[in-house]
Design a protein around this motif. Sequence first.
Motif, PDB file in Angstrom:
ATOM      1  N   LEU A 152       3.817  18.228 -15.541  1.00 32.74           N
ATOM      2  CA  LEU A 152       4.647  18.106 -14.341  1.00 32.74           C
ATOM      3  C   LEU A 152       5.518  16.860 -14.413  1.00 32.74           C
ATOM      4  O   LEU A 152       6.718  16.890 -14.074  1.00 32.74           O
ATOM      5  CB  LEU A 152       3.749  18.073 -13.101  1.00 32.74           C
ATOM      6  CG  LEU A 152       4.463  17.898 -11.762  1.00 32.74           C
ATOM      7  CD1 LEU A 152       5.399  19.073 -11.499  1.00 32.74           C
ATOM      8  CD2 LEU A 152       3.449  17.757 -10.621  1.00 32.74           C
ATOM      9  N   VAL A 153       4.909  15.755 -14.855  1.00 31.31           N
ATOM     10  CA  VAL A 153       5.687  14.513 -14.999  1.00 31.31           C
ATOM     11  C   VAL A 153       6.821  14.720 -16.000  1.00 31.31           C
ATOM     12  O   VAL A 153       7.967  14.291 -15.771  1.00 31.31           O
ATOM     13  CB  VAL A 153       4.762  13.365 -15.454  1.00 31.31           C
ATOM     14  CG1 VAL A 153       5.579  12.133 -15.835  1.00 31.31           C
ATOM     15  CG2 VAL A 153       3.773  13.012 -14.358  1.00 31.31           C
TER      16      VAL A 153
ATOM     17  N   ARG B 184       8.318  17.498 -16.761  1.00 31.11           N
ATOM     18  CA  ARG B 184       9.338  18.383 -16.190  1.00 31.11           C
ATOM     19  C   ARG B 184      10.214  17.646 -15.176  1.00 31.11           C
ATOM     20  O   ARG B 184      11.436  17.785 -15.167  1.00 31.11           O
ATOM     21  CB  ARG B 184       8.658  19.584 -15.542  1.00 31.11           C
ATOM     22  CG  ARG B 184       9.610  20.601 -14.978  1.00 31.11           C
ATOM     23  CD  ARG B 184       8.929  21.932 -14.719  1.00 31.11           C
ATOM     24  NE  ARG B 184       9.843  22.907 -14.153  1.00 31.11           N
ATOM     25  CZ  ARG B 184      10.768  23.545 -14.843  1.00 31.11           C
ATOM     26  NH1 ARG B 184      10.915  23.315 -16.120  1.00 31.11           N
ATOM     27  NH2 ARG B 184      11.562  24.421 -14.262  1.00 31.11           N
ATOM     28  N   LEU B 185       9.584  16.858 -14.307  1.00 35.41           N
ATOM     29  CA  LEU B 185      10.342  16.131 -13.295  1.00 35.41           C
ATOM     30  C   LEU B 185      11.258  15.079 -13.924  1.00 35.41           C
ATOM     31  O   LEU B 185      12.372  14.834 -13.440  1.00 35.41           O
ATOM     32  CB  LEU B 185       9.377  15.461 -12.308  1.00 35.41           C
ATOM     33  CG  LEU B 185       8.574  16.414 -11.417  1.00 35.41           C
ATOM     34  CD1 LEU B 185       7.604  15.631 -10.548  1.00 35.41           C
ATOM     35  CD2 LEU B 185       9.496  17.261 -10.557  1.00 35.41           C
ATOM     36  N   ALA B 186      10.785  14.474 -15.021  1.00 36.41           N
ATOM     37  CA  ALA B 186      11.579  13.400 -15.640  1.00 36.41           C
ATOM     38  C   ALA B 186      12.744  13.930 -16.466  1.00 36.41           C
ATOM     39  O   ALA B 186      13.755  13.234 -16.617  1.00 36.41           O
ATOM     40  CB  ALA B 186      10.661  12.539 -16.523  1.00 36.41           C
TER      41      ALA B 186
ATOM     42  N   ARG C 121      14.126  17.410 -16.320  1.00 37.86           N
ATOM     43  CA  ARG C 121      14.776  18.670 -15.952  1.00 37.86           C
ATOM     44  C   ARG C 121      16.256  18.527 -15.636  1.00 37.86           C
ATOM     45  O   ARG C 121      17.014  19.489 -15.727  1.00 37.86           O
ATOM     46  CB  ARG C 121      14.062  19.287 -14.758  1.00 37.86           C
ATOM     47  CG  ARG C 121      14.169  18.479 -13.475  1.00 37.86           C
ATOM     48  CD  ARG C 121      13.477  19.177 -12.334  1.00 37.86           C
ATOM     49  NE  ARG C 121      13.524  18.399 -11.111  1.00 37.86           N
ATOM     50  CZ  ARG C 121      13.048  18.821  -9.951  1.00 37.86           C
ATOM     51  NH1 ARG C 121      12.489  20.016  -9.883  1.00 37.86           N
ATOM     52  NH2 ARG C 121      13.123  18.060  -8.888  1.00 37.86           N
ATOM     53  N   ARG C 122      16.699  17.323 -15.250  1.00 36.85           N
ATOM     54  CA  ARG C 122      18.092  17.154 -14.847  1.00 36.85           C
ATOM     55  C   ARG C 122      19.038  16.828 -16.001  1.00 36.85           C
ATOM     56  O   ARG C 122      20.245  16.899 -15.843  1.00 36.85           O
ATOM     57  CB  ARG C 122      18.210  16.046 -13.788  1.00 36.85           C
ATOM     58  CG  ARG C 122      17.533  16.402 -12.475  1.00 36.85           C
ATOM     59  CD  ARG C 122      17.779  15.325 -11.439  1.00 36.85           C
ATOM     60  NE  ARG C 122      17.102  15.615 -10.189  1.00 36.85           N
ATOM     61  CZ  ARG C 122      17.564  16.434  -9.251  1.00 36.85           C
ATOM     62  NH1 ARG C 122      18.741  17.017  -9.428  1.00 36.85           N
ATOM     63  NH2 ARG C 122      16.883  16.660  -8.152  1.00 36.85           N
TER      64      ARG C 122
ATOM     65  N   GLU D  58      13.917  20.863 -20.927  1.00 35.73           N
ATOM     66  CA  GLU D  58      13.442  21.263 -19.604  1.00 35.73           C
ATOM     67  C   GLU D  58      14.546  21.907 -18.776  1.00 35.73           C
ATOM     68  O   GLU D  58      14.272  22.800 -17.976  1.00 35.73           O
ATOM     69  CB  GLU D  58      12.887  20.043 -18.848  1.00 35.73           C
ATOM     70  CG  GLU D  58      11.610  19.483 -19.439  1.00 35.73           C
ATOM     71  CD  GLU D  58      10.450  20.453 -19.364  1.00 35.73           C
ATOM     72  OE1 GLU D  58      10.452  21.334 -18.490  1.00 35.73           O
ATOM     73  OE2 GLU D  58       9.547  20.346 -20.208  1.00 35.73           O
TER      74      GLU D  58
ATOM     75  N   SER E  54      14.934  25.873 -16.237  1.00 37.23           N
ATOM     76  CA  SER E  54      15.178  25.954 -14.793  1.00 37.23           C
ATOM     77  C   SER E  54      15.823  27.290 -14.425  1.00 37.23           C
ATOM     78  O   SER E  54      16.560  27.866 -15.204  1.00 37.23           O
ATOM     79  CB  SER E  54      16.073  24.806 -14.354  1.00 37.23           C
ATOM     80  OG  SER E  54      15.446  23.574 -14.654  1.00 37.23           O
TER      81      SER E  54
END
Length: 259
Positions: free
Chosen positions: A242-243, A245-247, A249-250, A255, A259
């Motif tokens: 999860l960490v 992906r959050l770090a 994905r943008r 990652e 999306s």
Amino acid sequence: MIALRRFAPLLLGLVFLGAWEGLVRLMEVPAFVLPPPSAIVAALLADPQTLGLSLWFTLTVTLQAFALAVVGGVALAVLFTRSPLLASALYPYAVILQVTPVMAIAPLVVIWVGYERVGLAQLILAWIVAFFPILGNTTLGLRSADAGLRDLFRLYGASRWQVLWRLELPSALPYLLAGMKISGGLALIGAVVAEFVAGSGTASGLAWRIVEAGNRLNTARMFAALTLLSLLGIAIFALLSLVQRLALRRWHDSEASRS
């Protein structure tokens, strides 16, 4: 189809547990050889406080070893990329530390830190197991920064600190996060192996509960402790995923494409 793919592991697990329960009862397998899942659940519920305290102890050692591995691995990787001489001198020893079985060096570590500080010995052994993926991945990531961007930074007079902070560390982040996912699981394995080898000291983790249950032929309790270890490993992996992906994905393709 997406929902089926998402729940496929759960369905497969339920089918497996059902077959396990049915075959054990049908073939009348002794409980000390292979208990049914219902007996393992009963063992979990019979003494939740003791198993919970052991889980907390194992988790504490795992998290401490993992945190030290991240801090030490990243710091040493930065030093390696700044000093090729230092990297040439120390990297072979890091590899030696990694490939040496932790069970072989555990007695030495226990002697060096003292039998009255077995907890510290467990932490050191777990750290040894978890350290190298962070060091190796971060070193590779720091060296993988785009050469054109590196020249551009130099052209504009960026300091070494600015190159590190604004270019190399962001480039190394996907590698570091991948290393953390590996290291998290290894820290748990290291904590369990360390307790098997070094002993439990004043507190008892899940590894000691497995040894204790094995000595009493309480196989259901052994499986209960193993179940908690597996759930803990899954939770660590899921949290680090999860960490990651959050770090990423943008901005990172690995990652962003999911999306």
